[in-house]
Design a protein around this motif. Sequence first.
Motif, PDB file in Angstrom:
ATOM      1  N   GLY A 380      -0.745 -29.526 -15.291  1.00  0.00           N
ATOM      2  CA  GLY A 380      -1.408 -29.138 -16.527  1.00  0.00           C
ATOM      3  C   GLY A 380      -2.395 -28.001 -16.397  1.00  0.00           C
ATOM      4  N   LYS A 381      -2.479 -27.367 -15.202  1.00  0.00           N
ATOM      5  CA  LYS A 381      -3.431 -26.271 -15.016  1.00  0.00           C
ATOM      6  C   LYS A 381      -2.782 -24.948 -15.435  1.00  0.00           C
ATOM      7  CE  LYS A 381      -6.791 -28.849 -13.541  1.00  0.00           C
ATOM      8  NZ  LYS A 381      -7.292 -28.806 -12.174  1.00  0.00           N
ATOM      9  N   TYR A 382      -3.282 -23.825 -14.922  1.00  0.00           N
ATOM     10  CA  TYR A 382      -2.918 -22.512 -15.466  1.00  0.00           C
ATOM     11  C   TYR A 382      -1.430 -22.196 -15.382  1.00  0.00           C
ATOM     12  CZ  TYR A 382      -7.753 -21.333 -16.320  1.00  0.00           C
ATOM     13  OH  TYR A 382      -9.020 -21.319 -16.826  1.00  0.00           O
ATOM     14  N   PHE A 383      -0.807 -22.503 -14.244  1.00  0.00           N
ATOM     15  CA  PHE A 383       0.623 -22.184 -14.137  1.00  0.00           C
ATOM     16  C   PHE A 383       1.439 -22.948 -15.176  1.00  0.00           C
ATOM     17  CE2 PHE A 383       2.990 -19.628 -11.050  1.00  0.00           C
ATOM     18  CZ  PHE A 383       1.952 -18.945 -10.439  1.00  0.00           C
ATOM     19  N   ASP A 384       1.058 -24.190 -15.428  1.00  0.00           N
ATOM     20  CA  ASP A 384       1.790 -24.989 -16.401  1.00  0.00           C
ATOM     21  C   ASP A 384       1.443 -24.619 -17.845  1.00  0.00           C
ATOM     22  OD1 ASP A 384       3.361 -26.452 -14.708  1.00  0.00           O
ATOM     23  OD2 ASP A 384       2.010 -28.170 -14.588  1.00  0.00           O
ATOM     24  N   THR A 385       0.425 -23.800 -18.013  1.00  0.00           N
ATOM     25  CA  THR A 385      -0.016 -23.435 -19.358  1.00  0.00           C
ATOM     26  C   THR A 385       0.432 -22.044 -19.767  1.00  0.00           C
ATOM     27  OG1 THR A 385      -1.988 -24.809 -19.067  1.00  0.00           O
ATOM     28  CG2 THR A 385      -2.034 -23.220 -20.873  1.00  0.00           C
ATOM     29  N   VAL A 386       0.358 -21.084 -18.859  1.00  0.00           N
ATOM     30  CA  VAL A 386       0.534 -19.685 -19.268  1.00  0.00           C
ATOM     31  C   VAL A 386       1.651 -18.952 -18.541  1.00  0.00           C
ATOM     32  CG1 VAL A 386      -1.895 -19.503 -19.944  1.00  0.00           C
ATOM     33  CG2 VAL A 386      -1.221 -18.823 -17.631  1.00  0.00           C
ATOM     34  N   VAL A 387       2.398 -19.608 -17.659  1.00  0.00           N
ATOM     35  CA  VAL A 387       3.513 -18.971 -16.957  1.00  0.00           C
ATOM     36  C   VAL A 387       4.781 -19.759 -17.272  1.00  0.00           C
ATOM     37  CG1 VAL A 387       4.451 -18.225 -14.745  1.00  0.00           C
ATOM     38  CG2 VAL A 387       1.971 -18.194 -15.115  1.00  0.00           C
ATOM     39  N   SER A 388       5.827 -19.070 -17.688  1.00  0.00           N
ATOM     40  CA  SER A 388       7.035 -19.744 -18.171  1.00  0.00           C
ATOM     41  C   SER A 388       7.612 -20.739 -17.179  1.00  0.00           C
ATOM     42  CB  SER A 388       8.108 -18.705 -18.521  1.00  0.00           C
ATOM     43  OG  SER A 388       7.733 -17.933 -19.635  1.00  0.00           O
ATOM     44  N   VAL A 389       7.609 -20.385 -15.889  1.00  0.00           N
ATOM     45  CA  VAL A 389       8.248 -21.278 -14.912  1.00  0.00           C
ATOM     46  C   VAL A 389       7.363 -22.452 -14.534  1.00  0.00           C
ATOM     47  CG1 VAL A 389       9.765 -19.505 -13.967  1.00  0.00           C
ATOM     48  CG2 VAL A 389       7.478 -19.817 -12.984  1.00  0.00           C
ATOM     49  N   GLY A 390       6.072 -22.384 -14.827  1.00  0.00           N
ATOM     50  CA  GLY A 390       5.174 -23.469 -14.476  1.00  0.00           C
ATOM     51  C   GLY A 390       5.094 -23.711 -12.986  1.00  0.00           C
ATOM     52  N   THR A 391       4.376 -24.761 -12.609  1.00  0.00           N
ATOM     53  CA  THR A 391       4.204 -25.080 -11.194  1.00  0.00           C
ATOM     54  C   THR A 391       5.522 -25.459 -10.530  1.00  0.00           C
ATOM     55  OG1 THR A 391       1.915 -25.792 -11.509  1.00  0.00           O
ATOM     56  CG2 THR A 391       3.057 -26.628  -9.566  1.00  0.00           C
ATOM     57  N   LYS A 392       6.304 -26.296 -11.197  1.00  0.00           N
ATOM     58  CA  LYS A 392       7.576 -26.734 -10.616  1.00  0.00           C
ATOM     59  C   LYS A 392       8.505 -25.550 -10.391  1.00  0.00           C
ATOM     60  CE  LYS A 392      11.424 -29.963 -11.361  1.00  0.00           C
ATOM     61  NZ  LYS A 392      12.007 -30.982 -12.295  1.00  0.00           N
ATOM     62  N   GLY A 393       8.596 -24.654 -11.381  1.00  0.00           N
ATOM     63  CA  GLY A 393       9.458 -23.480 -11.238  1.00  0.00           C
ATOM     64  C   GLY A 393       8.947 -22.520 -10.181  1.00  0.00           C
ATOM     65  N   ALA A 394       7.612 -22.387 -10.085  1.00  0.00           N
ATOM     66  CA  ALA A 394       7.033 -21.500  -9.075  1.00  0.00           C
ATOM     67  C   ALA A 394       7.407 -21.966  -7.668  1.00  0.00           C
ATOM     68  CB  ALA A 394       5.516 -21.440  -9.224  1.00  0.00           C
ATOM     69  N   TYR A 395       7.248 -23.260  -7.410  1.00  0.00           N
ATOM     70  CA  TYR A 395       7.609 -23.789  -6.096  1.00  0.00           C
ATOM     71  C   TYR A 395       9.117 -23.639  -5.840  1.00  0.00           C
ATOM     72  CZ  TYR A 395       3.058 -25.833  -4.941  1.00  0.00           C
ATOM     73  OH  TYR A 395       1.750 -26.009  -4.606  1.00  0.00           O
ATOM     74  N   GLU A 396       9.918 -23.786  -6.886  1.00  0.00           N
ATOM     75  CA  GLU A 396      11.362 -23.628  -6.720  1.00  0.00           C
ATOM     76  C   GLU A 396      11.701 -22.186  -6.337  1.00  0.00           C
ATOM     77  OE1 GLU A 396      15.473 -24.182  -6.616  1.00  0.00           O
ATOM     78  OE2 GLU A 396      13.839 -25.651  -6.552  1.00  0.00           O
ATOM     79  N   LEU A 397      11.053 -21.213  -6.967  1.00  0.00           N
ATOM     80  CA  LEU A 397      11.314 -19.804  -6.645  1.00  0.00           C
ATOM     81  C   LEU A 397      10.861 -19.464  -5.226  1.00  0.00           C
ATOM     82  CD1 LEU A 397      10.311 -18.082 -10.007  1.00  0.00           C
ATOM     83  CD2 LEU A 397      12.620 -18.418  -9.102  1.00  0.00           C
ATOM     84  N   ILE A 398       9.701 -19.984  -4.835  1.00  0.00           N
ATOM     85  CA  ILE A 398       9.217 -19.754  -3.472  1.00  0.00           C
ATOM     86  C   ILE A 398      10.202 -20.331  -2.463  1.00  0.00           C
ATOM     87  CG2 ILE A 398       7.365 -20.288  -1.837  1.00  0.00           C
ATOM     88  CD1 ILE A 398       5.464 -20.359  -4.306  1.00  0.00           C
ATOM     89  N   LYS A 399      10.720 -21.513  -2.768  1.00  0.00           N
ATOM     90  CA  LYS A 399      11.704 -22.160  -1.897  1.00  0.00           C
ATOM     91  C   LYS A 399      12.971 -21.316  -1.795  1.00  0.00           C
ATOM     92  CE  LYS A 399      14.638 -26.299  -1.788  1.00  0.00           C
ATOM     93  NZ  LYS A 399      14.936 -27.597  -2.469  1.00  0.00           N
ATOM     94  N   ARG A 400      13.478 -20.825  -2.933  1.00  0.00           N
ATOM     95  CA  ARG A 400      14.698 -20.019  -2.915  1.00  0.00           C
ATOM     96  C   ARG A 400      14.518 -18.738  -2.112  1.00  0.00           C
ATOM     97  NH1 ARG A 400      16.726 -20.259  -9.294  1.00  0.00           N
ATOM     98  NH2 ARG A 400      16.990 -22.538  -9.402  1.00  0.00           N
ATOM     99  N   TYR A 401      13.358 -18.143  -2.226  1.00  0.00           N
ATOM    100  CA  TYR A 401      13.150 -16.845  -1.577  1.00  0.00           C
ATOM    101  C   TYR A 401      12.916 -16.980  -0.071  1.00  0.00           C
ATOM    102  CZ  TYR A 401      11.952 -11.885  -1.473  1.00  0.00           C
ATOM    103  OH  TYR A 401      11.945 -10.536  -1.223  1.00  0.00           O
ATOM    104  N   ARG A 402      12.525 -18.170   0.379  1.00  0.00           N
ATOM    105  CA  ARG A 402      12.258 -18.353   1.816  1.00  0.00           C
ATOM    106  C   ARG A 402      13.511 -18.100   2.655  1.00  0.00           C
ATOM    107  NH1 ARG A 402      11.901 -21.967   6.025  1.00  0.00           N
ATOM    108  NH2 ARG A 402      12.935 -23.679   4.917  1.00  0.00           N
ATOM    109  N   THR A 403      14.686 -18.324   2.087  1.00  0.00           N
ATOM    110  CA  THR A 403      15.928 -18.081   2.818  1.00  0.00           C
ATOM    111  C   THR A 403      16.312 -16.606   2.823  1.00  0.00           C
ATOM    112  OG1 THR A 403      17.303 -18.465   0.849  1.00  0.00           O
ATOM    113  CG2 THR A 403      16.748 -20.382   2.209  1.00  0.00           C
ATOM    114  N   LYS A 404      15.551 -15.783   2.105  1.00  0.00           N
ATOM    115  CA  LYS A 404      15.839 -14.345   2.023  1.00  0.00           C
ATOM    116  C   LYS A 404      14.770 -13.493   2.698  1.00  0.00           C
ATOM    117  CE  LYS A 404      17.859 -15.122  -2.605  1.00  0.00           C
ATOM    118  NZ  LYS A 404      19.272 -14.909  -2.254  1.00  0.00           N
ATOM    119  N   TRP A 405      13.515 -13.975   2.720  1.00  0.00           N
ATOM    120  CA  TRP A 405      12.390 -13.160   3.171  1.00  0.00           C
ATOM    121  C   TRP A 405      12.414 -12.991   4.685  1.00  0.00           C
ATOM    122  CZ3 TRP A 405       7.827 -13.355   6.092  1.00  0.00           C
ATOM    123  CH2 TRP A 405       6.863 -12.383   5.782  1.00  0.00           C
ATOM    124  N   ARG A 406      12.354 -11.734   5.137  1.00  0.00           N
ATOM    125  CA  ARG A 406      12.343 -11.412   6.567  1.00  0.00           C
ATOM    126  C   ARG A 406      11.104 -10.574   6.867  1.00  0.00           C
ATOM    127  NH1 ARG A 406      17.516  -8.168   5.447  1.00  0.00           N
ATOM    128  NH2 ARG A 406      16.241  -8.041   3.552  1.00  0.00           N
TER     129      ARG A 406
END
Length: 639
Positions: A380-406
């Motif tokens: 319910g904090k800022y990510f869940d209020t003002v960012v479309s992906v929210g906290t759950k989506g943010a962590y999901e994107l970070i997870k997806r990108y970890r397999t790409k980031w070098r």
Amino acid sequence: MSLTGHEDDVHFKATFEQVEGSRSKGVITLTIDTPNWEKVNGIELWKHKEGDKITWTVEKVTMDETLAVEQSLLGVYPITPTKQEVYSSIAWCAKHDGCTSLPQCDPDQEKRKRKLLRTRKLYEYTQRSPGIPCQVRKVPDNHTLHYLSAAIQQKLLEHNSAIWNKHCRPWKTAKDVAHIYGCVFQQPSDITRWEDDVKFGLQRFAGTNNTMIRLCTELPEKLQVTPKMLKPFLGKYTLDKALKKRRLFVVDHAILERCPTVLNTTVCSPIALFYRDKRDRIVPIAIQLFQEKAEDNPVFLPSDDKYTWIIAKMWFNNADACVHQAITHLGYTHIVMEGFEVAVYRNLSKSHPMFKLMAPHFMYLMTINNLALDLLLGPGKYFDTVVSVGTKGAYELIKRYRTKWRLNVDGTLPADLKERGVDSPEIVPNYPFRDDALLTYNAILQYVTDYVHLYYPSDDMLNGDYEIQCWRAELDRPIEQGGLGIMGVEGVDGRFTSRDQLIQVVTSIIYTCSVGHAAANFKQYDEYAFPMNYPSLLRGRPPSDKKRRTESDVIEIIQDRANHYQLMTITKILSDHSYGNPLGDFDENFITDPKALNLVKEFRAKLDEVSETINESNEIRETRYDYLEPSKISNSINI
């Protein structure tokens, strides 16, 4: 106040004397109980109990001539000063060479190893969410700077008070939106980016998410465009000719496909095509909002109705903003760099020269990350209020990108620019982020190179450094086996075999903690403060057809006034430069070796030259880009 301590069999005591006429300065007088100086490798000063109520700094330890002359140890023994309170758990060590030595050269290697084993227990890895980069399991007490938390909390309260004292009525028109600025929130530098294709294009090169656009060498198959469709926007070129002439660019946010979002919101996974026109401006020429070809997923064009095209650009920018917040800023500056910091503390003695080189660039990182988890990413904090992906989506994107980031590509500026095909001014003439960031990257590279060569005269010396090799091995060791699991770390079979490999890794770390973070962070308010310029959240559904839209349709999709005030609050705080000293002017002077200090001076002088160059460039740029001038870059990720 008195202090007592010991160095193996050599004991000492100290007294604290108040300087006459001063309440803030004092002198530590050390009386050594034994003349056996050969056993003295260092001095540790501790604050305990009632001493915690006193704020003080230690500048130097000086040996008395009558005690030291027979052993030829006369001299000044530097001690690391700090501008913050010295906590009881911190020991400040002064050695003959300023506490700087490679482990194989340390006269008491066993004691050094014992200390490092104790430290290792304080710094254990964890993943705050499955699949994301490692962080510290618990922030040690000596990293918890409560003043930083209090300062940010106070600013939040002040801005929130200003928000709720306003009547948060619904938006009516674009002019109405432009009237939200005043004494609390200043107007950003430009509130017309949403209407202007040239400014929309420039956001890819001088915004907050400057590392996503790449040269387009062939059209993506999933982008349903045709040569006939694009012909009106390519000037004298055919589509094939434009590709061969390297005048087309693409941003593909496929990583957002089916990403979780906050309730009742949608985030697109768009593909956008850009063209470098005859005036060398790079402008959008096609936007497809989702990945798969479909009748209800049209390609939007500049020739569409004005507001239909604007709305397509806004949905693209909303997706770009989600990538910026989750990946570019949070995941692959803040979180990934905390893992590197933990690895440093786990494997390098505080006497190690590479610890001293990197430590200033990790200052406050664990603290600010821990604070962000609570204030920004909590339920319910800022990510869940003002960012479309929210906290759950943010962590999901970070997870997806970890397999790409070098580290050696995505985390290394020259390699990243080359891999995206945008390293040459002949291809992208106006790329302020690239041009300014490279200047400071090269200054950091020279500084690190000279420093590494100072302490490692040869690759053999590096090969014999068991601390740095343990650190290197932990960087790409799989998380399941107790490492960081970082891809693209230079070396062979988990070891550094050359100084160049060490230089590349350390340069990338220092660059990311300073320049990389500055680029992703300090322009946030300027980009996000006007809701149509770079919307972090949009309401309703993206357009599925190309029918005519109006300004009212634009107003209906931007987030409401109260939420936007919250967005401005947090981006204003994050864009604040008041925490920590500028690059090269370290908050704590970990480096005390005179030869190394000369390299720091040379580094600062080079940064002054970079500042002059950037300021001169800004005098002739059509749009100023002030965010990577070295005096505005922090040493570390401190906000």
